[in-house]
Design a protein around this motif. Sequence first.
Motif, PDB file in Angstrom:
ATOM      1  N   ALA A  40      67.943 -23.422  -2.116  1.00 59.37           N
ATOM      2  CA  ALA A  40      68.049 -22.352  -1.121  1.00 59.37           C
ATOM      3  C   ALA A  40      68.037 -20.985  -1.788  1.00 59.37           C
ATOM      4  O   ALA A  40      67.422 -20.036  -1.287  1.00 59.37           O
ATOM      5  N   PHE A  41      68.695 -20.870  -2.937  1.00 69.74           N
ATOM      6  CA  PHE A  41      68.713 -19.596  -3.658  1.00 69.74           C
ATOM      7  C   PHE A  41      67.312 -19.219  -4.123  1.00 69.74           C
ATOM      8  O   PHE A  41      66.883 -18.069  -3.981  1.00 69.74           O
ATOM      9  N   VAL A  42      66.581 -20.201  -4.666  1.00 72.96           N
ATOM     10  CA  VAL A  42      65.223 -19.942  -5.139  1.00 72.96           C
ATOM     11  C   VAL A  42      64.310 -19.600  -3.965  1.00 72.96           C
ATOM     12  O   VAL A  42      63.555 -18.612  -4.011  1.00 72.96           O
ATOM     13  N   GLY A  43      64.363 -20.400  -2.894  1.00 74.67           N
ATOM     14  CA  GLY A  43      63.462 -20.209  -1.765  1.00 74.67           C
ATOM     15  C   GLY A  43      63.697 -18.915  -1.008  1.00 74.67           C
ATOM     16  O   GLY A  43      62.804 -18.080  -0.877  1.00 74.67           O
ATOM     17  N   PHE A  44      64.914 -18.735  -0.515  1.00 77.73           N
ATOM     18  CA  PHE A  44      65.195 -17.556   0.309  1.00 77.73           C
ATOM     19  C   PHE A  44      65.372 -16.297  -0.538  1.00 77.73           C
ATOM     20  O   PHE A  44      64.988 -15.205  -0.118  1.00 77.73           O
ATOM     21  N   GLY A  45      65.946 -16.448  -1.737  1.00 83.18           N
ATOM     22  CA  GLY A  45      66.116 -15.283  -2.596  1.00 83.18           C
ATOM     23  C   GLY A  45      64.789 -14.722  -3.052  1.00 83.18           C
ATOM     24  O   GLY A  45      64.580 -13.505  -3.066  1.00 83.18           O
ATOM     25  N   MET A  46      63.865 -15.597  -3.412  1.00 79.05           N
ATOM     26  CA  MET A  46      62.577 -15.153  -3.918  1.00 79.05           C
ATOM     27  C   MET A  46      61.771 -14.423  -2.846  1.00 79.05           C
ATOM     28  O   MET A  46      61.055 -13.462  -3.135  1.00 79.05           O
ATOM     29  N   ILE A  47      61.885 -14.866  -1.581  1.00 78.52           N
ATOM     30  CA  ILE A  47      61.088 -14.279  -0.511  1.00 78.52           C
ATOM     31  C   ILE A  47      61.771 -13.048   0.086  1.00 78.52           C
ATOM     32  O   ILE A  47      61.186 -11.967   0.161  1.00 78.52           O
ATOM     33  N   PHE A  48      63.008 -13.196   0.522  1.00 77.34           N
ATOM     34  CA  PHE A  48      63.668 -12.095   1.231  1.00 77.34           C
ATOM     35  C   PHE A  48      64.114 -10.975   0.291  1.00 77.34           C
ATOM     36  O   PHE A  48      64.209  -9.820   0.704  1.00 77.34           O
ATOM     37  N   LEU A  49      64.398 -11.299  -0.969  1.00 74.72           N
ATOM     38  CA  LEU A  49      64.731 -10.259  -1.943  1.00 74.72           C
ATOM     39  C   LEU A  49      63.487  -9.782  -2.695  1.00 74.72           C
ATOM     40  O   LEU A  49      63.594  -8.938  -3.592  1.00 74.72           O
ATOM     41  N   GLU A  50      62.329 -10.349  -2.317  1.00 71.26           N
ATOM     42  CA  GLU A  50      61.034  -9.979  -2.902  1.00 71.26           C
ATOM     43  C   GLU A  50      61.016 -10.159  -4.417  1.00 71.26           C
ATOM     44  O   GLU A  50      60.401  -9.386  -5.153  1.00 71.26           O
ATOM     45  N   LEU A  51      61.694 -11.198  -4.887  1.00 71.37           N
ATOM     46  CA  LEU A  51      61.690 -11.483  -6.320  1.00 71.37           C
ATOM     47  C   LEU A  51      60.348 -12.043  -6.778  1.00 71.37           C
ATOM     48  O   LEU A  51      60.009 -11.970  -7.953  1.00 71.37           O
ATOM     49  N   GLY A  52      59.580 -12.603  -5.836  1.00 68.56           N
ATOM     50  CA  GLY A  52      58.290 -13.186  -6.191  1.00 68.56           C
ATOM     51  C   GLY A  52      57.257 -12.154  -6.610  1.00 68.56           C
ATOM     52  O   GLY A  52      56.315 -12.483  -7.332  1.00 68.56           O
ATOM     53  N   ILE A  53      57.396 -10.913  -6.142  1.00 64.79           N
ATOM     54  CA  ILE A  53      56.427  -9.874  -6.493  1.00 64.79           C
ATOM     55  C   ILE A  53      57.001  -8.926  -7.533  1.00 64.79           C
ATOM     56  O   ILE A  53      56.474  -7.836  -7.747  1.00 64.79           O
ATOM     57  N   LEU A  54      58.082  -9.337  -8.177  1.00 60.74           N
ATOM     58  CA  LEU A  54      58.763  -8.503  -9.163  1.00 60.74           C
ATOM     59  C   LEU A  54      57.812  -8.080 -10.277  1.00 60.74           C
ATOM     60  O   LEU A  54      57.192  -8.903 -10.934  1.00 60.74           O
ATOM     61  N   GLY A  55      57.683  -6.781 -10.468  1.00 61.82           N
ATOM     62  CA  GLY A  55      56.813  -6.250 -11.509  1.00 61.82           C
ATOM     63  C   GLY A  55      55.399  -5.952 -11.061  1.00 61.82           C
ATOM     64  O   GLY A  55      54.680  -5.209 -11.726  1.00 61.82           O
ATOM     65  N   ASP A  56      54.961  -6.518  -9.927  1.00 55.92           N
ATOM     66  CA  ASP A  56      53.602  -6.300  -9.417  1.00 55.92           C
ATOM     67  C   ASP A  56      53.623  -5.820  -7.971  1.00 55.92           C
ATOM     68  O   ASP A  56      52.732  -6.160  -7.189  1.00 55.92           O
ATOM     69  N   GLU A  57      54.628  -5.026  -7.600  1.00 54.23           N
ATOM     70  CA  GLU A  57      54.767  -4.580  -6.212  1.00 54.23           C
ATOM     71  C   GLU A  57      53.561  -3.778  -5.739  1.00 54.23           C
ATOM     72  O   GLU A  57      53.039  -3.997  -4.640  1.00 54.23           O
ATOM     73  N   ASP A  58      53.117  -2.829  -6.565  1.00 54.73           N
ATOM     74  CA  ASP A  58      51.987  -1.972  -6.174  1.00 54.73           C
ATOM     75  C   ASP A  58      50.721  -2.790  -5.982  1.00 54.73           C
ATOM     76  O   ASP A  58      49.973  -2.596  -5.009  1.00 54.73           O
ATOM     77  N   TYR A  59      50.461  -3.697  -6.908  1.00 52.19           N
ATOM     78  CA  TYR A  59      49.260  -4.545  -6.793  1.00 52.19           C
ATOM     79  C   TYR A  59      49.327  -5.417  -5.545  1.00 52.19           C
ATOM     80  O   TYR A  59      48.333  -5.573  -4.830  1.00 52.19           O
ATOM     81  N   TYR A  60      50.517  -5.979  -5.257  1.00 54.82           N
ATOM     82  CA  TYR A  60      50.661  -6.877  -4.112  1.00 54.82           C
ATOM     83  C   TYR A  60      50.367  -6.135  -2.806  1.00 54.82           C
ATOM     84  O   TYR A  60      49.590  -6.618  -1.978  1.00 54.82           O
ATOM     85  N   TYR A  61      50.988  -4.985  -2.609  1.00 57.85           N
ATOM     86  CA  TYR A  61      50.820  -4.261  -1.347  1.00 57.85           C
ATOM     87  C   TYR A  61      49.447  -3.614  -1.228  1.00 57.85           C
ATOM     88  O   TYR A  61      48.987  -3.347  -0.114  1.00 57.85           O
ATOM     89  N   SER A  62      48.771  -3.384  -2.349  1.00 53.48           N
ATOM     90  CA  SER A  62      47.456  -2.749  -2.301  1.00 53.48           C
ATOM     91  C   SER A  62      46.314  -3.751  -2.185  1.00 53.48           C
ATOM     92  O   SER A  62      45.298  -3.472  -1.553  1.00 53.48           O
ATOM     93  N   ASN A  63      46.477  -4.931  -2.786  1.00 54.54           N
ATOM     94  CA  ASN A  63      45.350  -5.853  -2.881  1.00 54.54           C
ATOM     95  C   ASN A  63      45.589  -7.232  -2.251  1.00 54.54           C
ATOM     96  O   ASN A  63      44.616  -7.962  -2.027  1.00 54.54           O
ATOM     97  N   VAL A  64      46.827  -7.593  -1.993  1.00 57.62           N
ATOM     98  CA  VAL A  64      47.113  -8.940  -1.494  1.00 57.62           C
ATOM     99  C   VAL A  64      47.593  -8.932  -0.050  1.00 57.62           C
ATOM    100  O   VAL A  64      47.077  -9.659   0.798  1.00 57.62           O
ATOM    101  N   ALA A  65      48.590  -8.110   0.240  1.00 56.36           N
ATOM    102  CA  ALA A  65      49.201  -8.093   1.572  1.00 56.36           C
ATOM    103  C   ALA A  65      48.220  -7.568   2.622  1.00 56.36           C
ATOM    104  O   ALA A  65      47.535  -6.570   2.399  1.00 56.36           O
ATOM    105  N   CYS A  66      48.140  -8.258   3.750  1.00 60.29           N
ATOM    106  CA  CYS A  66      47.313  -7.817   4.870  1.00 60.29           C
ATOM    107  C   CYS A  66      47.835  -8.479   6.139  1.00 60.29           C
ATOM    108  O   CYS A  66      48.525  -9.497   6.088  1.00 60.29           O
ATOM    109  N   GLU A  67      47.487  -7.893   7.285  1.00 61.37           N
ATOM    110  CA  GLU A  67      47.925  -8.428   8.570  1.00 61.37           C
ATOM    111  C   GLU A  67      47.190  -9.732   8.881  1.00 61.37           C
ATOM    112  O   GLU A  67      45.961  -9.777   8.850  1.00 61.37           O
ATOM    113  N   GLY A  68      47.947 -10.762   9.176  1.00 55.91           N
ATOM    114  CA  GLY A  68      47.340 -12.063   9.457  1.00 55.91           C
ATOM    115  C   GLY A  68      47.345 -12.984   8.262  1.00 55.91           C
ATOM    116  O   GLY A  68      46.833 -14.100   8.335  1.00 55.91           O
TER     117      GLY A  68
END
Length: 212
Positions: free
Chosen positions: A166-194
């Motif tokens: 539960a710590f790995v699953g919910f912590g990684m997603i809701f605390l945005e630990l999965g995009i740690l270090g690549d936030e700018d790249y994620y929101y610019s090139n990966v994240a999109c509606e849908g």
Amino acid sequence: MGYKTTLNQTVILENPPLCYTSLSGSCQKLVYPKEVQSLLYILFAFISLLTFLGNLLVIITVIHFKQLHTPTNYLILSLAVADLCIGGVVMPPSMLRSVESCWYLGSFFCKIHTSLDVTLCTASILNLCVISVDRYYAVCHPLLYHSIMTPNATAFMIGVCWTVSAFVGFGMIFLELGILGDEDYYYSNVACEGGCILFLSKTASSVLQTNF
């Protein structure tokens, strides 16, 4: 450039279909022929139902028969609960996303679904690891087995499995630990509606590999 998949060829489209035509930041949509969509829905629904019913049968059997109330079977029960939830909760939305190639259930439910996916898959893996430890002591150290694998020890290991998952699953997603270090790249090139994908940066992957 967009792509439309047919049975015989891939056609490049000048105006690619979007998940949300009214939004500028929408993800591109991969359009399957109706026949392929129907077959995929039937296949995925069958796999999901089979996973759910198979693990439900294991759970009912272990709970119903008192002679099966042993530490080993409690570990198997914990594994079956994780796999049952995968088949009943995680797989149906994943089926919709895979066939439609878009996520239409909202960003918040995307986080919930991804968190549950990671949590339950991690719990399933950790339960398998604990079962292997249980079998190791049963086979290699049979005289010590009952003193080591007590009901309390089994309950503790099951609790650790689910807490860590539960710590790995919910912590990684809701605390945005999965995009740690690549936030700018994620929101610019990966994240999109849908879209609803699990993104792991190099930093997050390194942290997970170090912990496990």
